[in-house]
Design a protein around this motif. Structure first.
Motif, PDB file in Angstrom:
ATOM      1  N   PHE A   1       0.841  -1.195   0.000  1.00 44.27           N
ATOM      2  CA  PHE A   1       0.000   0.000   0.000  1.00 44.27           C
ATOM      3  C   PHE A   1       0.877   1.246   0.000  1.00 44.27           C
ATOM      4  CE2 PHE A   1      -3.076  -2.985   2.153  1.00 44.27           C
ATOM      5  CZ  PHE A   1      -4.005  -2.974   1.123  1.00 44.27           C
ATOM      6  N   HIS A   2       0.353   2.326  -0.584  1.00 45.44           N
ATOM      7  CA  HIS A   2       1.050   3.613  -0.568  1.00 45.44           C
ATOM      8  C   HIS A   2       1.460   3.939   0.873  1.00 45.44           C
ATOM      9  CE1 HIS A   2       1.671   7.951  -0.684  1.00 45.44           C
ATOM     10  NE2 HIS A   2       1.770   7.859  -1.993  1.00 45.44           N
ATOM     11  N   LYS A   3       2.648   4.475   1.034  1.00 40.48           N
ATOM     12  CA  LYS A   3       3.181   4.646   2.399  1.00 40.48           C
ATOM     13  C   LYS A   3       2.350   5.619   3.240  1.00 40.48           C
ATOM     14  CE  LYS A   3       6.676   8.229   1.310  1.00 40.48           C
ATOM     15  NZ  LYS A   3       5.630   9.186   1.033  1.00 40.48           N
ATOM     16  N   ASP A   4       1.650   6.535   2.606  1.00 39.41           N
ATOM     17  CA  ASP A   4       0.867   7.502   3.377  1.00 39.41           C
ATOM     18  C   ASP A   4      -0.595   7.100   3.571  1.00 39.41           C
ATOM     19  OD1 ASP A   4       3.123   9.117   3.579  1.00 39.41           O
ATOM     20  OD2 ASP A   4       2.659  10.137   1.685  1.00 39.41           O
ATOM     21  N   LEU A   5      -0.961   5.953   3.038  1.00 38.13           N
ATOM     22  CA  LEU A   5      -2.346   5.507   3.221  1.00 38.13           C
ATOM     23  C   LEU A   5      -2.559   5.180   4.701  1.00 38.13           C
ATOM     24  CD1 LEU A   5      -4.997   4.690   1.703  1.00 38.13           C
ATOM     25  CD2 LEU A   5      -4.074   2.353   1.652  1.00 38.13           C
ATOM     26  N   TYR A   6      -3.600   5.744   5.257  1.00 45.20           N
ATOM     27  CA  TYR A   6      -3.857   5.519   6.685  1.00 45.20           C
ATOM     28  C   TYR A   6      -4.649   4.223   6.873  1.00 45.20           C
ATOM     29  CZ  TYR A   6      -5.760   5.901  11.341  1.00 45.20           C
ATOM     30  OH  TYR A   6      -6.122   5.615  12.629  1.00 45.20           O
ATOM     31  N   ILE A   7      -4.048   3.301   7.587  1.00 54.10           N
ATOM     32  CA  ILE A   7      -4.695   2.011   7.852  1.00 54.10           C
ATOM     33  C   ILE A   7      -4.895   1.890   9.361  1.00 54.10           C
ATOM     34  CG2 ILE A   7      -4.509  -0.497   7.604  1.00 54.10           C
ATOM     35  CD1 ILE A   7      -2.947  -0.047   5.054  1.00 54.10           C
ATOM     36  N   PRO A   8      -6.124   2.000   9.828  1.00 50.97           N
ATOM     37  CA  PRO A   8      -6.365   1.962  11.274  1.00 50.97           C
ATOM     38  C   PRO A   8      -5.975   0.603  11.859  1.00 50.97           C
ATOM     39  CG  PRO A   8      -8.387   2.512  10.062  1.00 50.97           C
ATOM     40  CD  PRO A   8      -7.375   2.087   9.056  1.00 50.97           C
ATOM     41  N   SER A   9      -5.786   0.589  13.160  1.00 54.63           N
ATOM     42  CA  SER A   9      -5.405  -0.695  13.753  1.00 54.63           C
ATOM     43  C   SER A   9      -6.607  -1.582  14.063  1.00 54.63           C
ATOM     44  CB  SER A   9      -4.544  -0.479  14.994  1.00 54.63           C
ATOM     45  OG  SER A   9      -5.064   0.569  15.758  1.00 54.63           O
ATOM     46  N   ASP A  10      -7.786  -0.988  14.190  1.00 54.03           N
ATOM     47  CA  ASP A  10      -8.980  -1.794  14.466  1.00 54.03           C
ATOM     48  C   ASP A  10      -9.960  -1.718  13.310  1.00 54.03           C
ATOM     49  OD1 ASP A  10      -8.137  -2.363  17.054  1.00 54.03           O
ATOM     50  OD2 ASP A  10      -8.921  -0.431  17.763  1.00 54.03           O
ATOM     51  N   ASN A  11     -10.838  -2.722  13.261  1.00 56.16           N
ATOM     52  CA  ASN A  11     -11.964  -2.591  12.352  1.00 56.16           C
ATOM     53  C   ASN A  11     -11.572  -2.435  10.901  1.00 56.16           C
ATOM     54  OD1 ASN A  11     -14.586  -2.793  13.015  1.00 56.16           O
ATOM     55  ND2 ASN A  11     -14.649  -0.815  14.077  1.00 56.16           N
ATOM     56  N   ARG A  12     -10.465  -3.021  10.529  1.00 59.06           N
ATOM     57  CA  ARG A  12     -10.056  -2.929   9.131  1.00 59.06           C
ATOM     58  C   ARG A  12      -9.630  -4.311   8.662  1.00 59.06           C
ATOM     59  NH1 ARG A  12      -4.530  -4.594   9.105  1.00 59.06           N
ATOM     60  NH2 ARG A  12      -3.405  -3.422  10.673  1.00 59.06           N
ATOM     61  N   PHE A  13      -9.822  -4.516   7.358  1.00 61.37           N
ATOM     62  CA  PHE A  13      -9.578  -5.823   6.759  1.00 61.37           C
ATOM     63  C   PHE A  13      -8.841  -5.624   5.452  1.00 61.37           C
ATOM     64  CE2 PHE A  13     -13.379  -5.677   9.245  1.00 61.37           C
ATOM     65  CZ  PHE A  13     -13.322  -6.819  10.032  1.00 61.37           C
ATOM     66  N   VAL A  14      -7.929  -6.536   5.144  1.00 59.12           N
ATOM     67  CA  VAL A  14      -7.245  -6.494   3.854  1.00 59.12           C
ATOM     68  C   VAL A  14      -7.801  -7.635   2.998  1.00 59.12           C
ATOM     69  CG1 VAL A  14      -5.019  -6.765   2.683  1.00 59.12           C
ATOM     70  CG2 VAL A  14      -5.168  -5.410   4.795  1.00 59.12           C
ATOM     71  N   ILE A  15      -8.238  -7.296   1.805  1.00 59.45           N
ATOM     72  CA  ILE A  15      -8.817  -8.277   0.889  1.00 59.45           C
ATOM     73  C   ILE A  15      -7.889  -8.433  -0.309  1.00 59.45           C
ATOM     74  CG2 ILE A  15     -10.829  -8.773  -0.604  1.00 59.45           C
ATOM     75  CD1 ILE A  15     -11.617  -8.569   2.338  1.00 59.45           C
ATOM     76  N   SER A  16      -7.317  -9.611  -0.493  1.00 56.62           N
ATOM     77  CA  SER A  16      -6.418  -9.851  -1.623  1.00 56.62           C
ATOM     78  C   SER A  16      -7.209 -10.457  -2.777  1.00 56.62           C
ATOM     79  CB  SER A  16      -5.314 -10.819  -1.212  1.00 56.62           C
ATOM     80  OG  SER A  16      -4.595 -10.296  -0.111  1.00 56.62           O
ATOM     81  N   LYS A  17      -6.994  -9.934  -3.960  1.00 54.96           N
ATOM     82  CA  LYS A  17      -7.725 -10.451  -5.133  1.00 54.96           C
ATOM     83  C   LYS A  17      -6.778 -10.695  -6.297  1.00 54.96           C
ATOM     84  CE  LYS A  17      -8.915  -5.862  -6.685  1.00 54.96           C
ATOM     85  NZ  LYS A  17      -7.871  -5.783  -7.708  1.00 54.96           N
ATOM     86  N   GLY A  18      -7.228 -11.455  -7.279  1.00 56.98           N
ATOM     87  CA  GLY A  18      -6.370 -11.791  -8.413  1.00 56.98           C
ATOM     88  C   GLY A  18      -5.250 -12.729  -7.999  1.00 56.98           C
ATOM     89  N   THR A  19      -5.519 -13.559  -7.013  1.00 54.53           N
ATOM     90  CA  THR A  19      -4.477 -14.391  -6.412  1.00 54.53           C
ATOM     91  C   THR A  19      -4.276 -15.729  -7.124  1.00 54.53           C
ATOM     92  OG1 THR A  19      -6.065 -15.313  -4.864  1.00 54.53           O
ATOM     93  CG2 THR A  19      -4.853 -13.402  -4.120  1.00 54.53           C
ATOM     94  N   PHE A  20      -5.155 -16.066  -8.062  1.00 54.87           N
ATOM     95  CA  PHE A  20      -5.007 -17.333  -8.792  1.00 54.87           C
ATOM     96  C   PHE A  20      -4.300 -17.089 -10.112  1.00 54.87           C
ATOM     97  CE2 PHE A  20      -8.849 -17.616  -6.188  1.00 54.87           C
ATOM     98  CZ  PHE A  20      -8.497 -18.673  -5.371  1.00 54.87           C
ATOM     99  N   GLU A  21      -3.346 -17.992 -10.432  1.00 52.93           N
ATOM    100  CA  GLU A  21      -2.510 -17.784 -11.596  1.00 52.93           C
ATOM    101  C   GLU A  21      -3.319 -17.665 -12.885  1.00 52.93           C
ATOM    102  OE1 GLU A  21       1.472 -19.668 -11.281  1.00 52.93           O
ATOM    103  OE2 GLU A  21       0.823 -20.658 -13.124  1.00 52.93           O
TER     104      GLU A  21
END
Ligand code: VGL
Ligand code: ZN
Length: 198
Positions: free
Chosen positions: A86-106
């Protein structure tokens, strides 16, 4: 428009990764200039204890969407690479946040963050009914994620002050916005949120 964030609302921040920033493998003009506005939205949802979902393009190194494998894109967002962070300045809170990875299959690509991910069930667990979507790219992953949400029965809002598109062909972004409007999304911007004004 006057909007307030309620218990049924979530924020989805699409693909704010280095490779989509100017100078990145699939750099988008101005994508770095929406970071601060996105952070405003993230803080707003954080303040009201509503969840924020950060999606990321997360491709294996032999992904089908890459030119060397017959796809249309330069190699980008390879899992665990610098470009996929993620962009270094993107604010990602410590609670209540989720990372969703997509396009993960070859061997298949996913422009929608609902394709091949847990996003739908995560939203369901929280009884989320309405999603606010920002990030990149307007004409690809933002559009497909938003239309995917509509298809699943969510109310959607397109945060037009916090998006940027690839615009491979002139008019692509305008056409994407038109398509989303016709599908029933709302367009809104930060000043529409009354919680922010108080
Ligand atoms: C995207 C092109 C290829 C996006 C992802 O995030 O919009 N665009 N992969
Ligand atoms: Zn991709």
């Amino acid at each position: 428009m006057r909007l307030s964030v309620t218990k049924k609302d979530a924020l989805i921040v699409v693909d704010m990764q280095n490779d989509f920033m100017p100078g990145g493998a699939l750099g988008i003009d101005g994508a770095d200039r929406i970071v601060e506005r996105i952070n405003d939205y993230v803080r707003l949802f954080e303040k009201l204890s509503q969840p924020v979902y950060f999606t990321r393009d997360w491709h294996p190194k032999n992904h089908i969407s890459f030119k060397e494998n017959g796809g249309v894109w330069p190699r980008h967002c390879v899992q665990k690479s610098e470009g996929a962070k993620f962009h270094k300045d993107l604010y990602i809170p410590s609670d209540n946040r989720f990372v969703i990875s997509k396009g993960t299959f070859e061997d298949f690509d996913a422009y929608s963050a609902f394709q091949g991910t847990e996003l739908k069930s995560l939203l369901g667990e929280r009884a989320i009914r309405r999603v606010f979507i920002c990030g990149v790219a307007t004409d690809y992953c933002v559009k497909h994620t938003l239309l995917g949400a509509i298809n699943l029965g969510f109310e959607t809002s397109f945060l037009y002050d916090a998006v940027k598109g690839v615009e491979l062909h002139e008019g692509d972004c305008a056409a994407a916005v038109q398509e989303m409007l016709e599908a029933g999304t709302l367009l809104c911007e930060i000043d529409d949120f009354i919680d922010r004004r108080v």
